[in-house]
Design an enzyme around this catalytic site. Structure first.
Site, short mmCIF file in Angstrom:
data_model
loop_
_atom_site.label_atom_id
_atom_site.label_comp_id
_atom_site.label_asym_id
_atom_site.label_seq_id
_atom_site.Cartn_x
_atom_site.Cartn_y
_atom_site.Cartn_z
N PRO B 119 0.81 -1.23 0.00
CA PRO B 119 0.00 0.00 0.00
C PRO B 119 0.84 1.27 0.00
O PRO B 119 2.06 1.23 0.18
CB PRO B 119 -0.76 -0.12 1.31
N ASN B 122 1.78 2.56 3.96
CA ASN B 122 2.71 1.81 4.78
C ASN B 122 3.71 1.17 3.84
O ASN B 122 3.90 -0.03 3.85
CB ASN B 122 1.88 0.69 5.43
N GLY B 220 -9.38 -7.13 4.77
CA GLY B 220 -10.31 -6.02 4.65
C GLY B 220 -9.80 -4.78 5.37
O GLY B 220 -8.80 -4.82 6.08
N CYS B 253 -4.01 0.84 9.25
CA CYS B 253 -5.38 0.38 9.38
C CYS B 253 -5.69 0.07 10.85
O CYS B 253 -6.85 -0.11 11.21
CB CYS B 253 -5.60 -0.85 8.52
#
Lengths: 428, 526
Positions: B119, B122, B220, B253
Site C-alpha cells: 500500500p 505503509n 479487509g 489500518c
C-alpha cells in the site's frame, strides 16, 4: 478434411503426395524414411502439432528461429500492430524501422561494431559479410572450418561443406580454403600468406553438431586474424540472442569481431530478416557506395519490428537469468541420464542452451531423433555429424516444461539404445 | 499463455512483468531446495541490510507519498526487517517435522511465487515485511507497489534483492514492478504463474485479488473502535490512545477511528487526552472539520497521513502547532455520520455512551460501517466487560490497555508482529490472524498406517534440502571449459553473523514504545 482457409487437404497422405509432386520429393521422402512423418500444423509456444494432432515439444527450434517459441505473443502483437502502418518498405530510402533496429542492434553488440546492413535470410547476410571483408581487405580468400555451414547463397555455400557447394558446381576451393576446427596450426598455415580477407566461424558450429571451441581457440584465431590482416567474422546465427546466456556468444570469449552476422532467431520466427553488424573499418563500402548491396526484402520494415521486439525480449535481465536456470537444469538432467547409459549416451557439449548430445554410434542421433519424435519431442540430428543430436531448448521455458522435456528425453534415449543394441549394431 | 490479441490490449510493461513471474518460478524452484542454515543466513543478511536503510526509506516514503511521520516509519521499517527476523529466527519452517507418536512426518512446501501488493500508506515497511516472510519460507516474491510509493518501494526491493543474492539466494527471488498500473496488477494477479497473492491495500484491490482465480490472502479495511469504560486507568488510557492515534499520522489500518467513552468518565478522559497533545473540538470545530474532510461525500484524500495541526489549519480550526490528534465529538454512530468512518488521519471521532453495554453496541455500529474482522481496542480493568466486548464486536483481535496501532499489529502485544491484519471470514478474508511466515507454507504430510503393527522408522536427521553449492543459477560456462573457467562458489561462505548491537524482540518492542513516547513528549513539551 484439413481445411486451412486458403487451401485444404483431404488427408495427410494427400498432402505428402503433393509435397513430393510439387515441392521437394527427396526431402519429403527423407523424413518418411527416417520415421519422422511430421507435417507441422498448429504451433504455439514451444509446442508443435502434427497434422494428425499429435503434440511435440520443439527443441530443434529450426536452428534457433523459434528461440522465443512459436508465434510468440509479444512478437505477433508487435508485428500485427505494425501492419497498421508499415509494410516491407523501400530499400532505396532511409527507413524508419531499419534505422531503429540498427541502433538497437549496435547497442546490443560487442564494442567496435558500428554499422548494420540487412538481408532477408542468413545466407544473404553471410554473403554481405564476405563481400564486405573482400572490399575492406581487397583480398579474395575466405577461410572457414571443415564441415562449416553458413547457408546456401552464392558465397556462403562456397564457404561451407562440399556436399552443398559441389552439388551446384559452386565449390571454389582456391577461394575458400578450409581448416579443421580447433586446429590453430592449420589456421595459422592458412593465414600466413596474408592473402586472406576473412576467417568466418560459427561461434559453435551448429550443423557440425556443436563441437565446442577449445578454451582459448577462438581468441587465438582472432589474434591470428589481427596478425595476418584478415577480418574475423562471427556467425552468430545460432549462438546469438541469449542462447549461450549472453546476447552474443562471441562476447563470452572477449572477442570484438570485425563483422557479426545474425539471422534465424532475430526474426522472432514471424518475419524473415537477417543482419550484418560491421566495425567502422569494415563498413567502408557503406560510405563509398551505399547501393553496393541491394536487397528489396533485406531489412523489410515488418521484419525490423519483429527483430526489435525479439531483441528487447532477449535482452531482459529476467530472460538472461532464466537462460542460466534452464541451462543448469538441462545440463544436470542430461548428466543424470548419461549416468544411466554411459556406453550409449557418451557426452554433452553445451554452452548455455546450445547443446549437442553425443551417441556412441555413427548414426546414433538419427535413432534418438526418431524415438524422441515418437515420445513427443522434436530434436534434429546434426547433418554433418550424425553421431550428435542438436538439442536446443528455448530460452523462455518454464520449469515444468523443462522437466517434461528431460523426462521424455530419458525415455527416448533408452529406447534408441535398446533398438541399436537389439539390432546387434556395434555400440561398444 | 494469453493469445496475441490480448497482448495487443496489454499496456507496455505487462509482458515484462509476466516474465518476472516466470523468472520467479525458476527462483522459487531453486529456493525450495535450500536448507535451514542457508535460509537463515539469507534472511538475516537481508534483514540487516534493510534495517540499516530504515531511515533512508522512511524519509523517502514520506517525501514520495506525503503520508506519515519519518520517525514512526523508521520504527516500522526496523520492526519489519530485523524485528521480523528476530521474531521468527527460531520458527523452523524449513526442516521436516516428525511426530513419532502419530506416525506423521510433515515436509514444508513453500507457496512458490508470492505476488505481494503493497500500500501507499505503509509502503516500505510492507515491502520489508512481505519480503522477509517470503525469504523465511523459501518463496520467491514479486512486489507490485502502490503507484504513489513506487519509487521508494522499488529501490528498497532491489536493495533487498541484492543483499539476498549476495548471501546466496537464487537470482530473481525478490523482484519488483517499476511501473504498477491497474491493468498490470490484474494481469499479474490472474497469471497462472502466481502461486498466491498477498494483497494489502484498498478494498477494490483486495476484492480483485480474491476474484483472480488464484489463491489469495487479502485483508479487509479497518475502522477501529476504542472503548474506555469507567473501570479504566484514565491517565494511562489517554496517553496510549493519543500516542497510538498520532502514530505515523494515523495511516495504519490499526489506528483508532472512533473513541467510545462512558459518560461518567468522559470529561476526565478527554481532559487527560488534551494534556497528551489532543485538541478537543467544539461542535462548530467538528462541523468545519467534517465539512473539510468529507465535503464531497467521501474522504478528502488530501488529509491522509497529514499532521493534525496541518489538517486543523486547512479546516479553519484553531489548533496549536503541537497538536497531534484532533478529537471530533459526534452523537450517533450511523453510516451517514462521516466521522464514524475510517479517516486515515489523526482525527479521532468521539462518542459518549451511558454505559459499557451501550458502548459495546456503539463499537458494533462502528464495525458495521467498516472494519469487520479487523481490530478493536478497549481500556478497562473489568474482564467481564472485556469478554463481552470481544464476544460481541465482530473483530478478530481486541487490544487491551494498549494503543491499537501497535497493539493489534503485534508490536506492543504478543500477537504476531505484522503489516497485514487478517480480517477473517467476517471481513471477507481467507486469513483470520495476523499474517506471519507460516501462512506462506503448506506441508506435505507423510502418514503411516495407523495399525500398530506397521512401524514408522526413524526420520530423524533425514533432511531433503541442501545448501547451494555456488551462485544460483550458475553462470553457463561452456562444458569443455568447466574446469578451466568456473568461478569458485565464493558467494556462499557462511556470513559472519554479527549480533552485537541488534536487539531482541522484547527489546525492539521497548524501543518502539520509547520512540513513540519520546516523539509525543517532544510535541507536548513544545
Amino acid at each position: 478434411m484439413h481445411d486451412y482457409g486458403a487451401f485444404s487437404y483431404a488427408s495427410k497422405d494427400e498432402m505428402i503426395g503433393k509435397s513430393k509432386e510439387f515441392w521437394n520429393p527427396d526431402k519429403t521422402q527423407f523424413w518418411q524414411d527416417s520415421g519422422v512423418d511430421l507435417v507441422i500444423d498448429r504451433r504455439e509456444g514451444y509446442y508443435l502439432w502434427d497434422m494428425h494432432g499429435r503434440r511435440l515439444i520443439d527443441v530443434h527450434l529450426n536452428g534457433g528461429t523459434y528461440n522465443l517459441g512459436h508465434r510468440n505473443p509479444e512478437v505477433v502483437a508487435a508485428v500485427t500492430a505494425a501492419m497498421g502502418h508499415f509494410d516491407i518498405g523501400n530499400h532505396h530510402f532511409p527507413s524508419l524501422a531499419r534505422t531503429a533496429l540498427a541502433e538497437a542492434l549496435i547497442k546490443s553488440a560487442p564494442a567496435g561494431l558500428t554499422k548494420v546492413a540487412y538481408g532477408s535470410g542468413g545466407g544473404e547476410a553471410i554473403d554481405i559479410a564476405l563481400k564486405t571483408a573482400r572490399h575492406t581487405t581487397q583480398k579474395r580468400k575466405i577461410v572457414s572450418i571443415v564441415k562449416a555451414y553458413h547457408g546456401h547463397t552464392g558465397l556462403a555455400v562456397g564457404a561451407g561443406d562440399q556436399r552443398f557447394s559441389e552439388l551446384f558446381l559452386s565449390d571454389r576451393p582456391e577461394e575458400f580454403p578450409q581448416v579443421p576446427f580447433n586446429d590453430l596450426d592449420a589456421m595459422e598455415q592458412a593465414l600466413r600468406g596474408r592473402d586472406v580477407a576473412a576467417v568466418i566461424m560459427e561461434t559453435i558450429p551448429a550443423t557440425y553438431g556443436f563441437p565446442l571451441p577449445e578454451p582459448g581457440y577462438l581468441e587465438a584465431v582472432k589474434a591470428l586474424c589481427e596478425r595476418y590482416d584478415a577480418l574475423y567474422i562471427a556467425d552468430e546465427v545460432q549462438t546469438g540472442l541469449m542462447r549461450t546466456g549472453e546476447m552474443w556468444g562471441i562476447t563470452k570469449h572477449g572477442i570484438s569481431p570485425d563483422i557479426l552476422v545474425t539471422g534465424k532467431g532475430i526474426s522472432g520466427g514471424i518475419y524473415p530478416i537477417s543482419a550484418v553488424l560491421m566495425s567502422e573499418r569494415a563498413a567502408g563500402w557503406l560510405r563509398e557506395d551505399g547501393f553496393g548491396h541491394m536487397s528489396t526484402f533485406g531489412g523489410a520494415e515488418l521484419g525490423c519490428i519483429a527483430a526489435l521486439k525479439t531483441l528487447e525480449i532477449c535482452g531482459r535481465p529476467e530472460v538472461r537469468t532464466m537462460v542460466h536456470y534452464i541451462s543448469d537444469l538441462m545440463q544436470s538432467g542430461l548428466a543424470d541420464i548419461q549416468r544411466d547409459y554411459p556406453d550409449w549416451f557418451t557426452g554433452v557439449r553445451a554452452n548455455g542452451v546450445v547443446m549437442g548430445l553425443e551417441f556412441n554410434h555413427p548414426q546414433g542421433a538419427k535413432y534418438v531423433m526418431k524415438h524422441l519424435y515418437e515420445t513427443g519431442v522434436w530434436a534434429i540430428f546434426s547433418t554433418l555429424d550424425p553421431t550428435v543430436l542438436q538439442f536446443k531448448p528455448g530460452i523462455l521455458l518454464t520449469p515444468a516444461l523443462a522437466e517434461e522435456i528431460l523426462d521424455r528425453t530419458e525415455v527416448a534415449i533408452g529406447k534408441a539404445c535398446a533398438e541399436v543394441r537389439g539390432r546387434g549394431r556395434r555400440v561398444r | 499463455m494469453p493469445q496475441p490479441l490480448e497482448y495487443l490490449a496489454e499496456p507496455a510493461g505487462v509482458p515484462r512483468a509476466r516474465q518476472m513471474l516466470q523468472q520467479a518460478q525458476w527462483a522459487a524452484r531453486a529456493f525450495a531446495g535450500y536448507d535451514r542454515a542457508s535460509v537463515l543466513r539469507i534472511a538475516e543478511a537481508v534483514a540487516d541490510a534493510a534495517a540499516a536503510k530504515a531511515r533512508h526509506y522512511a524519509e523517502w516514503a514520506v517525501r514520495e507519498t506525503g503520508f506519515g511521520v519519518v520517525e514512526h516509519k523508521v520504527v516500522k521499517n526496523e520492526a519489519c526487517s530485523r524485528g521480523i527476523f528476530q521474531t521468527y529466527r527460531d520458527t523452523d519452517l524449513v526442516t521436516p517435522r516428525v511426530d513419532a507418536s502419530r506416525k506423521l512426518v510433515s515436509v514444508p512446501r513453500p507457496a512458490g511465487v508470492v505476488l505481494a501488493l503493497t500500500p501507499s500508506t505503509n509502503p516500505v515497511a510492507t515491502v520489508y515485511f512481505k519480503t522477509m516472510l517470503a525469504l523465511l519460507t523459501r518463496n520467491a516474491v514479486v512486489i507490485s507497489p502502490h503507484p504513489m510509493a513506487k519509487e521508494c518501494c522499488a529501490d528498497a526491493a532491489r536493495m533487498m534483492a541484492a543483499a539476498a543474492v549476495a548471501a546466496g539466494a537464487p537470482e530473481g527471488v525478490i523482484q519488483v514492478v517499476d511501473e504498477p498500473s491497474v491493468p498490470l496488477i490484474n494481469a499479474l494477479m490472474t497469471d497462472e504463474r502466481t502461486s498466491v497473492i498477498v494483497a494489502t491495500g484498498g478494498t477494490p484491490v483486495v476484492r480483485s485479488a480474491y476474484s483472480s482465480g488464484n489463491p489469495a490472502i487479502g485483508v479487509g479495511p479497518g475502522n477501529v473502535p476504542v472503548l474506555v469504560d469507567a473501570s479504566a486507568d484514565l491517565a494511562a488510557a489517554a496517553k496510549r490512545i493519543v500516542a497510538s492515534k498520532a502514530f505515523d499520522n494515523s495511516v495504519l489500518c490499526t489506528n483508532e477511528s472512533v473513541l467510545i467513552v462512558e459518560e461518567s468518565v468522559a470529561d476526565r478522559l478527554l481532559a487527560a487526552m488534551k494534556r497528551e497533545g489532543a485538541l478537543l473540538l467544539d461542535s462548530d470545530g467538528a462541523r468545519r472539520l467534517r465539512e473539510y474532510m468529507f465535503g464531497n461525500g467521501h474522504l478528502n484524500t488530501e488529509v491522509v497521513g497529514k499532521p493534525a495541526a496541518w489538517i486543523a489549519d486547512r479546516a479553519g480550526v484553531r489548533a496549536g502547532a503541537k497538536t497531534t490528534v484532533l478529537l471530533a465529538p459526534f452523537d450517533l454512530v450511523v453510516p451517514e455520520e462521516p466521522l464514524a468512518h475510517e479517516k486515515l488521519s489523526p482525527v479521532l471521532g468521539v462518542v459518549r455512551v451511558p454505559s459499557a453495554a451501550r458502548g459495546i453496541d456503539a463499537a458494533r455500529a462502528v464495525v458495521r460501517i467498516a472494519g469487520a474482522g479487523h481490530s478493536a481496542a478497549i481500556h478497562s480493568s473489568d474482564p467481564a466487560t472485556i469478554m463481552a466486548y470481544a464476544a460481541s464486536v465482530p473483530v478478530l483481535r481486541v487490544s487491551v490497555n494498549v494503543g491499537n496501532s501497535t497493539g493489534s499489529s503485534g508490536l506492543e502485544t504478543n500477537l504476531a508482529p505484522t503489516m497485514t491484519v487478517g480480517t477473517g471470514f467476517v471481513g471477507r478474508s481467507s486469513l483470520g490472524a495476523n499474517l506471519e511466515p507460516k501462512n506462506l507454507v503448506n506441508w506435505t504430510q507423510i502418514a503411516y498406517n495407523a495399525d500398530p503393527r506397521e512401524v514408522m522408522p526413524s526420520f530423524t536427521g533425514i533432511v531433503p534440502w541442501a545448501a547451494p553449492r555456488g551462485p544460483v543459477p550458475p553462470y553457463p560456462v561452456a562444458s569443455n571449459a568447466a574446469g578451466v573457467l568456473k568461478a569458485p562458489p565464493a558467494t556462499l561462505q557462511p556470513a559472519a553473523s554479527d549480533l552485537a548491537g541488534t536487539a531482541t524482540a522484547d527489546e525492539l518492542r521497548e524501543h518502539v514504545r520509547r520512540l513513540i513516547v519520546e516523539e509525543l513528549s517532544h510535541f507536548v513539551k513544545n
